[in-house]
Design a protein around this motif. Structure first.
Motif, PDB file in Angstrom:
ATOM      1  N   GLU A 177      52.482 -75.078 -47.432  1.00  0.00           N
ATOM      2  CA  GLU A 177      53.688 -74.958 -47.557  1.00  0.00           C
ATOM      3  C   GLU A 177      54.271 -73.822 -48.523  1.00  0.00           C
ATOM      4  OE1 GLU A 177      55.704 -78.661 -48.624  1.00  0.00           O
ATOM      5  OE2 GLU A 177      57.162 -77.575 -49.936  1.00  0.00           O
ATOM      6  N   MET A 178      53.397 -73.595 -49.166  1.00  0.00           N
ATOM      7  CA  MET A 178      53.690 -72.554 -50.217  1.00  0.00           C
ATOM      8  C   MET A 178      53.692 -71.117 -49.681  1.00  0.00           C
ATOM      9  SD  MET A 178      54.690 -74.054 -53.082  1.00  0.00           S
ATOM     10  CE  MET A 178      54.723 -73.164 -54.559  1.00  0.00           C
ATOM     11  N   ARG A 179      52.737 -71.053 -48.803  1.00  0.00           N
ATOM     12  CA  ARG A 179      52.649 -69.702 -47.969  1.00  0.00           C
ATOM     13  C   ARG A 179      53.713 -69.437 -47.148  1.00  0.00           C
ATOM     14  NH1 ARG A 179      49.634 -65.674 -49.858  1.00  0.00           N
ATOM     15  NH2 ARG A 179      50.132 -64.550 -47.743  1.00  0.00           N
ATOM     16  N   LYS A 220      57.041 -68.394 -48.585  1.00  0.00           N
ATOM     17  CA  LYS A 220      57.037 -67.179 -49.144  1.00  0.00           C
ATOM     18  C   LYS A 220      57.662 -66.191 -48.173  1.00  0.00           C
ATOM     19  CE  LYS A 220      53.703 -64.993 -51.498  1.00  0.00           C
ATOM     20  NZ  LYS A 220      52.330 -64.416 -51.686  1.00  0.00           N
ATOM     21  N   SER A 271      47.880 -79.278 -48.223  1.00  0.00           N
ATOM     22  CA  SER A 271      49.046 -79.128 -47.504  1.00  0.00           C
ATOM     23  C   SER A 271      50.199 -78.550 -48.137  1.00  0.00           C
ATOM     24  CB  SER A 271      49.546 -80.808 -47.369  1.00  0.00           C
ATOM     25  OG  SER A 271      50.961 -80.776 -46.606  1.00  0.00           O
ATOM     26  N   ARG A 272      49.928 -78.633 -49.505  1.00  0.00           N
ATOM     27  CA  ARG A 272      51.025 -77.887 -50.355  1.00  0.00           C
ATOM     28  C   ARG A 272      50.855 -76.306 -50.391  1.00  0.00           C
ATOM     29  NH1 ARG A 272      51.809 -76.535 -55.866  1.00  0.00           N
ATOM     30  NH2 ARG A 272      53.823 -77.061 -56.651  1.00  0.00           N
ATOM     31  N   SER A 273      49.407 -76.069 -50.277  1.00  0.00           N
ATOM     32  CA  SER A 273      49.083 -74.580 -50.270  1.00  0.00           C
ATOM     33  C   SER A 273      49.705 -73.909 -48.929  1.00  0.00           C
ATOM     34  CB  SER A 273      47.599 -74.537 -50.167  1.00  0.00           C
ATOM     35  OG  SER A 273      47.058 -74.752 -51.290  1.00  0.00           O
ATOM     36  N   MET A 304      56.460 -80.823 -45.123  1.00  0.00           N
ATOM     37  CA  MET A 304      55.329 -81.087 -44.580  1.00  0.00           C
ATOM     38  C   MET A 304      55.113 -82.500 -44.382  1.00  0.00           C
ATOM     39  SD  MET A 304      53.641 -78.112 -44.292  1.00  0.00           S
ATOM     40  CE  MET A 304      52.085 -78.721 -43.921  1.00  0.00           C
ATOM     41  N   VAL A 350      47.167 -69.723 -41.578  1.00  0.00           N
ATOM     42  CA  VAL A 350      45.605 -69.033 -41.672  1.00  0.00           C
ATOM     43  C   VAL A 350      45.568 -68.662 -43.321  1.00  0.00           C
ATOM     44  CG1 VAL A 350      44.233 -67.230 -40.956  1.00  0.00           C
ATOM     45  CG2 VAL A 350      45.643 -68.426 -39.293  1.00  0.00           C
ATOM     46  N   ASP A 351      46.573 -68.023 -43.851  1.00  0.00           N
ATOM     47  CA  ASP A 351      46.231 -67.523 -45.059  1.00  0.00           C
ATOM     48  C   ASP A 351      46.013 -68.533 -46.175  1.00  0.00           C
ATOM     49  OD1 ASP A 351      46.468 -65.015 -44.447  1.00  0.00           O
ATOM     50  OD2 ASP A 351      48.764 -64.580 -44.889  1.00  0.00           O
ATOM     51  N   ALA A 352      46.729 -69.703 -45.908  1.00  0.00           N
ATOM     52  CA  ALA A 352      46.104 -70.783 -46.910  1.00  0.00           C
ATOM     53  C   ALA A 352      45.036 -71.481 -46.517  1.00  0.00           C
ATOM     54  CB  ALA A 352      47.416 -71.862 -46.579  1.00  0.00           C
ATOM     55  N   GLY A 353      44.310 -71.158 -45.480  1.00  0.00           N
ATOM     56  CA  GLY A 353      42.824 -71.345 -45.316  1.00  0.00           C
ATOM     57  C   GLY A 353      42.654 -72.478 -44.111  1.00  0.00           C
TER      58      GLY A 353
END
Lengths: 322, 166
Positions: B38-40, B43, B34-36, B52, B79-82
């Motif tokens: 948020e970080m994307r 940016k 979830s953090r990933s 989140m 999508v970029d975060a997976g």
């Protein structure tokens, strides 16, 4: 052995989400695009009266959402600088000399040395996502640039053997349950070195060809705490059970100026297969700093490259480019 | 297009804005994941804040004042975060806009086309659901595909939106 299974069944009645941040196996999911992961890891077991340790570092990078690359390197006190003297032996029968492999002394102190490095690439080709669930599949390939005097047959990339690896990872995750199956192969490359001559002569050129291996690993994971996610500062506790299996063919050994084949007689160089069980616990601080610990025991057969129990440690975090 | 409509659209474009986006994320199971996400999203240059909700695996995205909001970039960040986008809804401010199916309007050089929307007049903050590839689950997309026929001007990106029956 029964304890981890009991814990799993108890947890089946809970309403928690699964976890796929397995301590030992890679899930089919990737590193987020543009994120850099750094992992330091260690392995330790007692061999006779001394501890054998391995320390490694791994850099992980998300090239695209589906493609991740990993670079690792390790040091250990697993190997001597050359193959052990007793690895080849011979007997005389009349005026004939019969060569064979010999037994190796265990618990010999070796210096710490750099084993080598390893490049790993993983591509996710199936993604079926739902709310709090997913099924994913990924293919991986790796090359291990290791050149150490590994005196057992079982190939282990990054630690013991140079060579290639590859396989398929399938990860299934549904609210209460996370499971991942890794099936793959290892094609090790031969070690070429020298064996000391027991009679004080010149060292004997020796080539050791390790058996090719299939690997089959199953990982199961659960989130123990928190019961309900509220924020990123909650410490997450996850428990895991990972089964690590390997099956490998017999080694081949060649010696002397003419590289004559030496018949394999010791169990350490014969074909083998085994499954180990690694119960593990993991704590994640501030949703980023991940600490893993698991302990390995033999379940079916036994590995010759380590003694039991095997203690595995890991510490890992992601850095997000701004 | 008559002058009246032109003036109307112009005045609408000046006042309309996306104030908030709510995005449902599929495949999320851990707080680190979830953090990933948020970080994307953080940016993105037009994003001011992200909140989140780990329990419901969704996020609320808030924007910098006056910045051009690119909804597709928010979806791409997930999508970029997976992970995958389950649904994407935006709170949009309207001022007495009469809409119906295939009604188009332009905002910040992007086109928004209402589909499967009963005729109504929108006033104030209205939640619109984005329709299309990357904004919803695949099976949901299949249901919508027959209605996704663009009638908007060719300039800029075309987004399909709908208003869910309350």
């Amino acid at each position: 052995m029964r304890l981890p299974i009991t814990i799993l069944f108890v947890l089946l009645s809970s309403t928690m989400h699964g976890q796929e941040l397995f301590p030992l196996n890679e899930p089919a999911s990737n590193v987020p695009k543009g994120a850099l992961g750094v992992r330091a890891f260690g392995e330790s077991y007692k061999e006779v009266s001394l501890y054998r340790n391995l320390f490694g570092i791994k850099l992980m990078y998300g090239v695209t959402p589906k493609l991740s690359i990993y670079l690792s390197a390790s040091v250990s006190n697993h190997h001597n600088s050359e193959l052990p003297e007793g690895l080849a032996t011979h007997t005389h029968s009349g005026n004939q000399t019969i060569y064979s492999t010999g037994n190796i002394t265990r618990g010999v102190r070796y210096p710490y040395q750099f084993n080598g490095d390893d490049a790993y690439i993983k591509y996710r080709f199936v993604t079926v996502d739902g709310q709090n669930r997913h099924f994913r599949m990924a293919a991986y390939g790796e090359f291990s640039n290791v050149n150490v005097a590994h005196d057992e047959n079982e190939p282990t990339l990054l630690d013991d053997t140079k060579g290639y690896g590859g396989g398929i990872i399938s990860t299934y995750l549904v609210k209460h349950f996370a499971a991942s199956l890794t099936t793959g192969f290892i094609i090790p490359m031969a070690y070429k070195g020298y064996l000391p001559d027991p009679y004080g002569g010149a060292d004997v050129p020796t080539k050791l060809v390790y058996g090719q291996a299939f690997v089959y690993n199953l990982s199961l994971g659960y989130l123990l705490l928190p019961h309900h996610y509220k924020n990123y500062n909650q410490t997450n506790w996850n428990i895991y059970v990972e089964l690590m299996g390997k099956s490998y063919g017999e080694a081949k050994m060649y010696q002397g100026a003419d590289m004559a084949s030496v018949p394999i007689q010791t169990p350490l160089l014969k074909a083998g297969n085994y499954v180990e069980i690694y119960p593990g616990v993991q704590c994640i601080l501030k949703s980023n700093l991940r600490l893993d610990m698991s302990v390995g025991f033999p379940m079916v057969g036994t590995s010759y490259v380590h003694f039991y129990p095997v203690y595995m440690f890991g510490i890992q975090r992601y850095f997000y480019a701004q | 297009m008559s002058m009246t409509v032109f003036i109307f659209l112009y005045s609408f474009a000046a006042k309309a804005q996306i104030t908030e986006v709510q995005i449902g994320v599929d495949g999320l199971t851990c707080s680190q994941c979830s953090r990933s996400v948020e970080m994307r999203i953080r940016k993105l240059s037009f994003v001011k804040d992200v909140k989140m909700n780990l329990e419901h695996t969704e996020g609320k995205v808030y924007f910098k004042s006056g910045a051009k909001v690119e909804v597709d970039k928010i979806a791409q960040a997930v999508v970029d975060a997976g992970f995958s986008v389950r649904d994407l809804k935006a709170a949009m401010l309207f001022k007495n806009v009469a809409v119906s199916s295939n009604y188009c309007f332009a905002h910040d050089n992007n086109n928004y086309q209402f589909i499967q929307t009963p005729g109504q007049t929108l006033n104030g903050a209205v939640t619109v659901t984005f329709v299309g590839k990357g904004f919803m689950e695949k099976k949901e997309l299949k249901k919508w595909q027959p209605y996704m026929k663009s009638t908007c001007a060719a300039n800029g990106k075309n987004y399909f939106v709908t208003i869910e029956k309350s």
